[in-house]
Design a protein around this motif. Structure first.
Motif, short mmCIF file in Angstrom:
data_model
loop_
_atom_site.label_atom_id
_atom_site.label_comp_id
_atom_site.label_asym_id
_atom_site.label_seq_id
_atom_site.Cartn_x
_atom_site.Cartn_y
_atom_site.Cartn_z
N TYR A 84 -5.72 8.33 4.87
CA TYR A 84 -5.74 6.88 4.64
C TYR A 84 -4.39 6.26 4.93
O TYR A 84 -4.29 5.15 5.45
N GLY A 85 -3.32 6.97 4.58
CA GLY A 85 -1.98 6.48 4.89
C GLY A 85 -1.77 6.31 6.38
O GLY A 85 -1.08 5.39 6.83
N ALA A 88 0.83 -1.21 0.00
CA ALA A 88 0.00 0.00 0.00
C ALA A 88 0.87 1.26 0.00
O ALA A 88 0.58 2.21 -0.73
N ARG A 89 1.93 1.26 0.79
CA ARG A 89 2.80 2.44 0.85
C ARG A 89 3.50 2.68 -0.48
O ARG A 89 3.74 3.84 -0.84
N CYS A 90 3.82 1.64 -1.18
CA CYS A 90 4.41 1.83 -2.52
C CYS A 90 3.40 2.50 -3.45
O CYS A 90 3.76 3.38 -4.23
N TYR A 91 2.14 2.07 -3.36
CA TYR A 91 1.10 2.72 -4.15
C TYR A 91 0.94 4.19 -3.75
O TYR A 91 0.80 5.06 -4.61
N TYR A 92 0.97 4.47 -2.44
CA TYR A 92 0.85 5.85 -1.98
C TYR A 92 2.00 6.70 -2.49
O TYR A 92 1.80 7.85 -2.90
N ALA A 93 3.21 6.16 -2.47
CA ALA A 93 4.37 6.92 -2.96
C ALA A 93 4.20 7.25 -4.44
O ALA A 93 4.50 8.37 -4.87
N ALA A 136 1.64 8.59 4.66
CA ALA A 136 1.39 7.46 3.75
C ALA A 136 2.70 6.78 3.37
O ALA A 136 2.72 5.62 3.04
N GLU A 137 3.78 7.52 3.40
CA GLU A 137 5.06 6.95 3.00
C GLU A 137 5.89 6.53 4.19
O GLU A 137 6.95 5.94 4.02
N GLY A 138 5.46 6.86 5.39
CA GLY A 138 6.24 6.54 6.57
C GLY A 138 6.63 5.08 6.61
O GLY A 138 5.87 4.22 6.23
#
Length: 193
Positions: free
Chosen positions: A127-128, A98-103, A183-185
């Protein structure tokens, strides 16, 4: 899931594109398409992770079965709320995904019309943050719902707004805040702790 982001893209509009020039506008839409697809996928995956416990009560499993198998975790385990090292590894894997998608989605925010940037950034940030709550809950989404309280959401809005700015002092502050987007944390390659 990503198609939702793609479908809303023409409504939100893209920056630096003249709609009266179909070639230029089409090029700008194509450039923003991949981040839009990524945002839709990130939001959907976050919903799936947040709702595992509720979906389980209805006998539904939305996690990819191939991923359950990858972690030697069965459908029966999920329906019986088995929260062990296998499940935690599965959740870490999904959160990293999910974080890869957010990035990837974040890279498209400045491609949007100025008016659309803030709501998209705010949804990305809020959402992140659900992912962080899930981690803080020791990946227990069977008995604990990962959510962001209203007060926290309100507190996040100024940073989300500043992250969308590109002009003057606001833009400088927004750039500094881009480095610490929830989201990227804690992004790490899949499989690493």
């Amino acid at each position: 899931a990503g198609t939702v982001g793609l479908m809303t893209l023409p409504i939100m509009g893209v920056a630096n594109a003249d709609e009266s020039d179909p070639v230029q506008y089409s090029k700008a839409l194509r450039e923003a398409a991949e981040p839009a697809l990524a945002l839709g996928a990130a939001l959907q995956l976050t919903n799936i992770l947040r709702d595992v416990g509720e979906d389980r009560l209805r006998g539904r499993i939305y996690l990819p079965l191939e991923d359950l198998r990858r972690f030697d975790y069965s459908e029966r385990d999920l329906l019986n709320c088995v929260l062990d090292h296998r499940y935690q590894a599965l959740m870490k894997f999904q959160i990293d995904r999910a974080r890869c998608y957010y990035a990837k989605a974040k890279s498209g925010i400045l491609l949007l019309n100025q008016d659309a940037r803030f709501p998209v950034q705010a949804s990305l940030d809020m959402y992140g943050h659900i992912l962080e709550v899930l981690e803080n809950n020791a990946y227990d989404n069977f008995t604990r719902r990962a959510y962001v309280p209203k007060q926290k959401k309100l507190a996040m809005l100024p940073k989300s707004f500043l992250r969308t700015r590109t002009d003057g002092v606001w833009g400088a502050l927004g750039h500094l805040l881009q480095v610490n987007s929830p989201a990227e944390g804690k992004i790490r390659p899949a499989g690493q702790k």
